[in-house]
Motif scaffolding. Sequence first.
Motif, PDB file in Angstrom:
ATOM      1  N   GLU A  20      -6.724  58.422  25.434  1.00  0.00           N
ATOM      2  CA  GLU A  20      -6.243  57.243  24.696  1.00  0.00           C
ATOM      3  C   GLU A  20      -7.109  56.978  23.474  1.00  0.00           C
ATOM      4  O   GLU A  20      -6.601  56.733  22.375  1.00  0.00           O
ATOM      5  CB  GLU A  20      -6.221  56.027  25.619  1.00  0.00           C
ATOM      6  CG  GLU A  20      -5.582  54.786  25.000  1.00  0.00           C
ATOM      7  CD  GLU A  20      -6.527  53.967  24.151  1.00  0.00           C
ATOM      8  OE1 GLU A  20      -6.058  53.335  23.177  1.00  0.00           O
ATOM      9  OE2 GLU A  20      -7.742  53.960  24.433  1.00  0.00           O
ATOM     10  N   ARG A  24      -5.852  57.402  19.614  1.00  0.00           N
ATOM     11  CA  ARG A  24      -5.899  56.203  18.767  1.00  0.00           C
ATOM     12  C   ARG A  24      -6.626  56.515  17.457  1.00  0.00           C
ATOM     13  O   ARG A  24      -6.167  56.154  16.370  1.00  0.00           O
ATOM     14  CB  ARG A  24      -6.560  55.041  19.492  1.00  0.00           C
ATOM     15  CG  ARG A  24      -6.532  53.741  18.712  1.00  0.00           C
ATOM     16  CD  ARG A  24      -7.031  52.538  19.491  1.00  0.00           C
ATOM     17  NE  ARG A  24      -8.028  52.799  20.514  1.00  0.00           N
ATOM     18  CZ  ARG A  24      -9.333  52.947  20.290  1.00  0.00           C
ATOM     19  NH1 ARG A  24      -9.812  52.858  19.079  1.00  0.00           N
ATOM     20  NH2 ARG A  24     -10.164  53.172  21.284  1.00  0.00           N
ATOM     21  N   SER A  27      -4.387  58.778  15.402  1.00  0.00           N
ATOM     22  CA  SER A  27      -3.232  58.018  14.947  1.00  0.00           C
ATOM     23  C   SER A  27      -3.594  57.187  13.724  1.00  0.00           C
ATOM     24  O   SER A  27      -2.843  57.123  12.743  1.00  0.00           O
ATOM     25  CB  SER A  27      -2.729  57.120  16.080  1.00  0.00           C
ATOM     26  OG  SER A  27      -1.664  56.322  15.656  1.00  0.00           O
ATOM     27  N   GLU A  28      -4.765  56.557  13.761  1.00  0.00           N
ATOM     28  CA  GLU A  28      -5.229  55.780  12.613  1.00  0.00           C
ATOM     29  C   GLU A  28      -5.532  56.696  11.428  1.00  0.00           C
ATOM     30  O   GLU A  28      -5.194  56.373  10.287  1.00  0.00           O
ATOM     31  CB  GLU A  28      -6.472  54.974  12.993  1.00  0.00           C
ATOM     32  CG  GLU A  28      -6.180  53.859  13.970  1.00  0.00           C
ATOM     33  CD  GLU A  28      -7.431  53.219  14.547  1.00  0.00           C
ATOM     34  OE1 GLU A  28      -8.560  53.608  14.157  1.00  0.00           O
ATOM     35  OE2 GLU A  28      -7.280  52.334  15.420  1.00  0.00           O
ATOM     36  N   PHE A  34       1.255  55.926  17.551  1.00  0.00           N
ATOM     37  CA  PHE A  34       0.465  56.445  18.667  1.00  0.00           C
ATOM     38  C   PHE A  34       1.241  57.485  19.466  1.00  0.00           C
ATOM     39  O   PHE A  34       0.716  58.554  19.780  1.00  0.00           O
ATOM     40  CB  PHE A  34       0.041  55.290  19.581  1.00  0.00           C
ATOM     41  CG  PHE A  34      -0.804  55.724  20.744  1.00  0.00           C
ATOM     42  CD1 PHE A  34      -2.185  55.797  20.615  1.00  0.00           C
ATOM     43  CD2 PHE A  34      -0.230  56.066  21.963  1.00  0.00           C
ATOM     44  CE1 PHE A  34      -2.979  56.204  21.683  1.00  0.00           C
ATOM     45  CE2 PHE A  34      -1.004  56.474  23.029  1.00  0.00           C
ATOM     46  CZ  PHE A  34      -2.382  56.546  22.885  1.00  0.00           C
TER      47      PHE A  34
END
Length: 77
Positions: A20, A24, A27-28, A34
């Motif tokens: 996770e 994350r 993804s940023e 996400f």
Amino acid sequence: MPHYFYNGKDITIDVLMKIEEVVRLLSERFSEPFDEMLFRFYKSKTFKALKNTASCMWSESSPFVADEYLREKEIGW
């Protein structure tokens, strides 16, 4: 759901939390949703190494694992 063990200890929550956190970060970095980044990460060699508890990648920092993914894809920060 798979379970992950290392030296006889259940580290499933550690591995799932690491996934996770890494996704994350990625993804940023890529400004992607996400779930789309998660799908891309699942297809990577980095994810396979992370799932393999003998590799101990699960014990590395999330930025380290994200960097490994970027190296695999030959993309820098």
